[in-house]
Design an enzyme around this catalytic site. Sequence first.
Site, PDB file in Angstrom:
ATOM      1  N   LYS A 416      69.524  45.235  66.229  1.00  0.00           N
ATOM      2  CA  LYS A 416      70.277  44.626  67.336  1.00  0.00           C
ATOM      3  C   LYS A 416      69.384  43.570  67.969  1.00  0.00           C
ATOM      4  O   LYS A 416      68.441  43.885  68.685  1.00  0.00           O
ATOM      5  CB  LYS A 416      70.671  45.694  68.362  1.00  0.00           C
ATOM      6  CG  LYS A 416      71.528  45.148  69.466  1.00  0.00           C
ATOM      7  CD  LYS A 416      71.935  46.232  70.435  1.00  0.00           C
ATOM      8  CE  LYS A 416      72.911  45.695  71.461  1.00  0.00           C
ATOM      9  NZ  LYS A 416      72.457  44.474  72.102  1.00  0.00           N
ATOM     10  N   ARG A 421      75.285  35.989  71.623  1.00  0.00           N
ATOM     11  CA  ARG A 421      76.303  36.051  70.574  1.00  0.00           C
ATOM     12  C   ARG A 421      76.725  34.635  70.198  1.00  0.00           C
ATOM     13  O   ARG A 421      76.948  33.802  71.089  1.00  0.00           O
ATOM     14  CB  ARG A 421      77.522  36.812  71.112  1.00  0.00           C
ATOM     15  CG  ARG A 421      78.623  37.097  70.088  1.00  0.00           C
ATOM     16  CD  ARG A 421      78.361  38.405  69.433  1.00  0.00           C
ATOM     17  NE  ARG A 421      79.404  38.865  68.551  1.00  0.00           N
ATOM     18  CZ  ARG A 421      80.054  40.025  68.699  1.00  0.00           C
ATOM     19  NH1 ARG A 421      79.810  40.795  69.736  1.00  0.00           N
ATOM     20  NH2 ARG A 421      80.922  40.420  67.808  1.00  0.00           N
ATOM     21  N   ARG A 437      80.124  34.449  73.369  1.00  0.00           N
ATOM     22  CA  ARG A 437      80.811  35.734  73.462  1.00  0.00           C
ATOM     23  C   ARG A 437      82.100  35.573  74.248  1.00  0.00           C
ATOM     24  O   ARG A 437      83.052  36.305  74.090  1.00  0.00           O
ATOM     25  CB  ARG A 437      79.870  36.687  74.200  1.00  0.00           C
ATOM     26  CG  ARG A 437      80.383  38.061  74.410  1.00  0.00           C
ATOM     27  CD  ARG A 437      79.460  38.749  75.392  1.00  0.00           C
ATOM     28  NE  ARG A 437      79.707  40.174  75.452  1.00  0.00           N
ATOM     29  CZ  ARG A 437      80.776  40.711  76.031  1.00  0.00           C
ATOM     30  NH1 ARG A 437      81.702  39.963  76.571  1.00  0.00           N
ATOM     31  NH2 ARG A 437      80.904  42.031  76.047  1.00  0.00           N
ATOM     32  N   GLU A 469      73.964  36.405  65.982  1.00  0.00           N
ATOM     33  CA  GLU A 469      73.231  36.379  67.235  1.00  0.00           C
ATOM     34  C   GLU A 469      72.276  35.190  67.146  1.00  0.00           C
ATOM     35  O   GLU A 469      71.541  35.041  66.151  1.00  0.00           O
ATOM     36  CB  GLU A 469      72.455  37.699  67.406  1.00  0.00           C
ATOM     37  CG  GLU A 469      71.772  37.850  68.752  1.00  0.00           C
ATOM     38  CD  GLU A 469      72.702  38.362  69.882  1.00  0.00           C
ATOM     39  OE1 GLU A 469      73.939  38.355  69.704  1.00  0.00           O
ATOM     40  OE2 GLU A 469      72.171  38.741  70.930  1.00  0.00           O
ATOM     41  N   ARG A 587      86.553  46.930  71.983  1.00  0.00           N
ATOM     42  CA  ARG A 587      85.315  47.696  72.110  1.00  0.00           C
ATOM     43  C   ARG A 587      85.543  48.953  71.292  1.00  0.00           C
ATOM     44  O   ARG A 587      86.254  49.855  71.709  1.00  0.00           O
ATOM     45  CB  ARG A 587      85.037  48.030  73.577  1.00  0.00           C
ATOM     46  CG  ARG A 587      83.654  48.607  73.797  1.00  0.00           C
ATOM     47  CD  ARG A 587      83.348  48.820  75.257  1.00  0.00           C
ATOM     48  NE  ARG A 587      83.252  47.591  76.028  1.00  0.00           N
ATOM     49  CZ  ARG A 587      82.213  46.757  76.006  1.00  0.00           C
ATOM     50  NH1 ARG A 587      81.159  47.047  75.258  1.00  0.00           N
ATOM     51  NH2 ARG A 587      82.195  45.660  76.722  1.00  0.00           N
TER      52      ARG A 587
HETATM   53  N1  LIG Z   1      73.574  43.295  64.247  1.00  0.00           N
HETATM   54  C1  LIG Z   1      74.338  43.052  65.272  1.00  0.00           C
HETATM   55  N2  LIG Z   1      75.666  43.337  65.237  1.00  0.00           N
HETATM   56  C2  LIG Z   1      76.474  43.105  66.276  1.00  0.00           C
HETATM   57  N3  LIG Z   1      76.045  42.602  67.459  1.00  0.00           N
HETATM   58  C3  LIG Z   1      74.739  42.309  67.578  1.00  0.00           C
HETATM   59  C4  LIG Z   1      73.840  42.509  66.496  1.00  0.00           C
HETATM   60  N4  LIG Z   1      72.614  42.119  66.919  1.00  0.00           N
HETATM   61  C5  LIG Z   1      72.738  41.697  68.164  1.00  0.00           C
HETATM   62  N5  LIG Z   1      74.017  41.803  68.607  1.00  0.00           N
HETATM   63  C6  LIG Z   1      74.452  41.461  69.963  1.00  0.00           C
HETATM   64  O1  LIG Z   1      74.634  42.664  70.682  1.00  0.00           O
HETATM   65  C7  LIG Z   1      75.765  42.538  71.512  1.00  0.00           C
HETATM   66  C8  LIG Z   1      76.304  43.884  71.900  1.00  0.00           C
HETATM   67  O2  LIG Z   1      75.431  44.562  72.744  1.00  0.00           O
HETATM   68  P1  LIG Z   1      75.019  44.118  74.234  1.00  0.00           P
HETATM   69  O3  LIG Z   1      74.810  45.298  75.055  1.00  0.00           O
HETATM   70  O4  LIG Z   1      73.937  43.119  74.174  1.00  0.00           O
HETATM   71  O5  LIG Z   1      76.354  43.455  74.661  1.00  0.00           O
HETATM   72  P2  LIG Z   1      76.727  42.654  75.922  1.00  0.00           P
HETATM   73  O6  LIG Z   1      76.799  41.210  75.565  1.00  0.00           O
HETATM   74  O7  LIG Z   1      75.905  43.075  77.090  1.00  0.00           O
HETATM   75  O8  LIG Z   1      78.181  43.120  76.072  1.00  0.00           O
HETATM   76  P3  LIG Z   1      78.720  44.523  76.505  1.00  0.00           P
HETATM   77  O9  LIG Z   1      77.668  45.153  77.342  1.00  0.00           O
HETATM   78  O10 LIG Z   1      79.961  44.124  77.203  1.00  0.00           O
HETATM   79  O11 LIG Z   1      78.972  45.225  75.203  1.00  0.00           O
HETATM   80  C9  LIG Z   1      76.690  41.702  70.684  1.00  0.00           C
HETATM   81  O12 LIG Z   1      77.650  41.068  71.463  1.00  0.00           O
HETATM   82  C10 LIG Z   1      75.759  40.708  70.026  1.00  0.00           C
HETATM   83  O13 LIG Z   1      75.573  39.623  70.895  1.00  0.00           O
HETATM   84 MG   LIG Z   2      72.764  41.225  74.120  1.00  0.00          MG
END
Ligand SMILES: Nc1ncnc2c1ncn2[C@@H]1O[C@H](COP(=O)(O)OP(=O)(O)OP(=O)(O)O)[C@@H](O)[C@H]1O
Ligand SMILES: [Mg+2]
EC number: 6.5.1.1
Length: 768
Positions: A416, A421, A437, A469, A587
Site C-alpha cells: 500500500k 491515487r 481520487r 498510486e 467501499r
Molecule cells: N496497491 C494498492 N491498491 C489499492 N490502493 C492503493 C494501493 N497502494 C496504495 N493505494 C492507495 O490507498 C488508498 C486507500 O487507502 P487510504 O486509507 O490511503 O485511503 P484514503 O484516500 O484515505 O481514503 P479512505 O480513507 O476514504 O479509504 C487508495 O485510494 C490508493 O490511493
Molecule cells: Mg493514502
Amino acid sequence: MRTVFSQIPRFKQVNQYIRMSTRQSDISNFFISSASHKSEHVEVSQSSSDSKNVDGRSTSEKRKVESVKLVDESKHNNHDDTGTQNVERENNIVSEAKKQKTLGSSSSSSDAVSSNNDSGASTPIPLPIKEPPLESNARNDKLKGHATFAEMVKAFTKIENTSKRLEIIDIMGTYFFGILRDHPSDLLACVYLSINKLGPDYSGLELGIGESIIMKAIGESTGQTLQQIKLSFHKVGDLGLVAQTSRQNQPTMFKPAALTIPFLFDSLKKIAQMSGNQSQNRKIGVIKRLLSSCEGAEPKYLIRALEGKLRLQLAEKTILVALANATAQYHADKNGEKLSQQDRIEGEQILRDVYCQLPSYDLIVPHLIEHGLGTLRETCKLTPGIPTKPMLAKPTKQISEVLNTFDQAAFTCEYKYDGERAQVHFTEDGKFYVFSRNSENMSVRYPDISVSVSKWKKPDARSFILDCEAVGWDRDENKILPFQKLATRKRKDVKIGDIKVRACLFAFDILYLNGQPLLETPLNERRKLLYSMFQPSTGDFTFAKHSDQKSIESIEEFLEESVKDSCEGLMVKMLEGPDSHYEPSKRSRHWLKVKKDYLSGVGDSLDLIVIGAYYGKGKRTSVYGAFLLGCYDPDTETVQSICKLGTGFSEEHLETFYNQLKDIVISKKKDFYAHSDVPAHQPDVWFEPKYLWEVLAADLSLSPVYKAAIGYVQEDKGISLRFPRFIRIREDKSWEDATTSEQVSEFYRSQVAYSQKEKEGSPAAEDY
Ligand SMILES: Nc1ncnc2c1ncn2[C@@H]1O[C@H](COP(=O)(O)OP(=O)(O)OP(=O)(O)O)[C@@H](O)[C@H]1O
Ligand SMILES: [Mg+2]
Ligand SMILES: [Mg+2]
C-alpha cells in the site's frame, strides 16, 4: 457518490405516472415537437499545455489537455449577461397578457405556470391537454418554453415537508417525468440543479459562495443594510430564509418574469467561473438579478444553492432512482407499453451501474431522453477521458481479520503505497489524463507523468485506464519519498522544468484496454493484462509489488517488508472470480487495507472537516490553538462534531492554518452543523466548511457533547475521538468526502467487537 448504492430502497408502486400520462397521441405529438429541440451535449475541446506530446511525437507539439464545455444553443440564444429575459418568455408574456387581460406590460409567464400548477400534489406538472384550448401558435410557444425554477421549487417544498425517502423519490420522479415530457432540453440542467452541481466532478465547476457575498447581495437587492441582514441571519440562522422573507416584505410594482431553469443554470455557472479583481462585485450583480426574478420560496432555494447546500436530503443516489423511474415511465408511455415493477427495478439498476462507470450526466441524460434505459449499458460505458469513481477499501484492525473475511477464497496482498491515487487514462486518439481520487483532472499537475508514457506503454496498448498510486520519487537515490514530499508539489500551473519532487506511478489495476472495459474481468486476469501491456521504467512507472502467500506469518512478513520499503502497509484483494471484479465507487469488503501504524488504534485514520477553533493560550495567543472537527452525514447533509484537536501541529502549521482559516470565519454556526449547545463547549469562532484534515485517534467513545454518528449506536449520544492527532491536510478530497457518520459508527462497532474478543481471549475480531 462516495457511498455504495446498494442501500437504495426500492421504489414503491407508483401510479401517479399513469395518472399523469393521458392520451398517447398527445404524448407523441409532444415528442415530435420536442424532437426538434437540440439537446445538450459534451464537447471536448482542447487547449494546449506546456508539456510534450504523450506519444513522444514532436517535442514542440503541445499536448492536449481537456476542457469541457457544455453547449446548448437554445439557451444561449435566449439569455444574455445583462439579465434580459428570454424571447420565449416574452412570447409567453404576450399570450398571457392577452389571456389574462392584465394591465401592466410586465406580466409574466410565471402566471401561466402557476395557474397550471395548482392541480394537486401528484400532478405538479400538467399535460397540455388539460389546459384551456390555446391558439395553435401560442400552444407551440408553450411547448417550446423552458422549465421554470418555480416548478422545481414546488417539488423542493414538498420534499422539505417529508423525511421519507420513498416519498422524496416519488416527488422527484414525478418532477423529472414532467420535465422529460414538456422540456426535455432542460432535463440536464434540472438534474444538476437538483444535486446542486454545475457539471460532472471533473469539470471542476463548484458552487459555495461565501456568506459575506450572499449577505451583500440580499441587502442590495432588497434595500436593506448589511447590518440588517446580519441581524436577521442571527435570528433565523438560514440565509435562504432571510432572503425569502426580505423578498416577501419588499413591495413590488410588477410581478417579475419567471426565472427559467436554463437561465438560472447558466447564471450559476457564470458565478462559479468568475475570478479576479472585480469578481466579488460581478457575483453580487448576478445574484441580485436572479433574486429580483424570484418569488415565493424561490429566494430560499436560490440562496441555498449558492451556498452549496440545498439541505433537502436529496442525495445523488435518490436522484438516480427518481431519474430512472421517470425515464422508464416516459418511454413506456411513449411506446404505449405498460411498465411493470420489475421493469422499474431493472431500470434503477441499469442507471446506477452505468452512472458508477460513467459518472457524467452530460453523457447519460441525452441518451435517456432519446432512447431510455434499454440500451444505456451499451452506449454509456466506461470511457477513457471520463474518470470513473475509484473502488475503495475497508479498514482492518488485525491480520487475522483478513483471513476471516477471505476465508477459502484466493486473495493477493499488495504494497500500500503512500502517495496520491491516480487514475490514468489514455484515449485512442492519444490524449492522456490523470484523475484524482475525487475525479479532479490532475493532468496539468503531473506533466512529468504524461511525458514518460511512451517509455512504459507498450505499442499494443492503444487505449487504457489504469488505477495507480502516484508516489514521490527520489531520482538520485532511486527510492520512494515520504508523502509529505509529494505534497509539496504545486497543484496548479506546474511547469515540467520547475518540478523538484518527481512522481512515479505504481500501477495496481487496469480497468480498460483497447476499447474493452475490464470491470468484470477477474483481478488475476486484469493483472496479467497489466503486466503484458506495460513495462517498468525506473522513476516513471512500475507495478505495485504483490505476494499471493496465504498464511498469517507470511502476510505479517510481507507487511513488515512493505513498511521497510516506505509503504503504509498492505492492500489485500480478492483475486479470482466475480468477487474480484472492479467495483467503481464501492467501499468493498473485497479490498481490505492493513495499515501497519494503525493496527493498534482505530484501524484507520479519519478525514475530518475543520468547523471551528479555539484561540491559543500561552505561546499560541496569536493563532488558533485548537480546532473543532466534524464528520459528515450525507444522508442528512449535516456536519457532526467529533472532537477538539490540539495535538500534532508544528508552530508553522498553526500559523499557516490561522492564515487560511481567518478568511472563512462565519458569524454564526451553520445550521447544518450539529454540536452541543452548552456554552462551555462552544468554539471561539466557526468556519465555513472547507478544509479537510487527516486525523488519527487512539480510540472512540460515546459522548453527550459530540454528535458524530448520533442515532447510529445510541439514540441520544454521539461518538468522539480520544487522543486525536493531526496527520496532514487532505487536499485531494473535498470536505463532502469527509469520513461519514456511518464509517465512524463502523469504527466504533469494530472497536467494541474487537475489545470483546480480546477479553474472551479469542484471536479474531468478528465482522462488523
Ligand atoms: N496497491 C494498492 N491498491 C489499492 N490502493 C492503493 C494501493 N497502494 C496504495 N493505494 C492507495 O490507498 C488508498 C486507500 O487507502 P487510504 O486509507 O490511503 O485511503 P484514503 O484516500 O484515505 O481514503 P479512505 O480513507 O476514504 O479509504 C487508495 O485510494 C490508493 O490511493
Ligand atoms: Mg493514502
Ligand atoms: Mg483514509
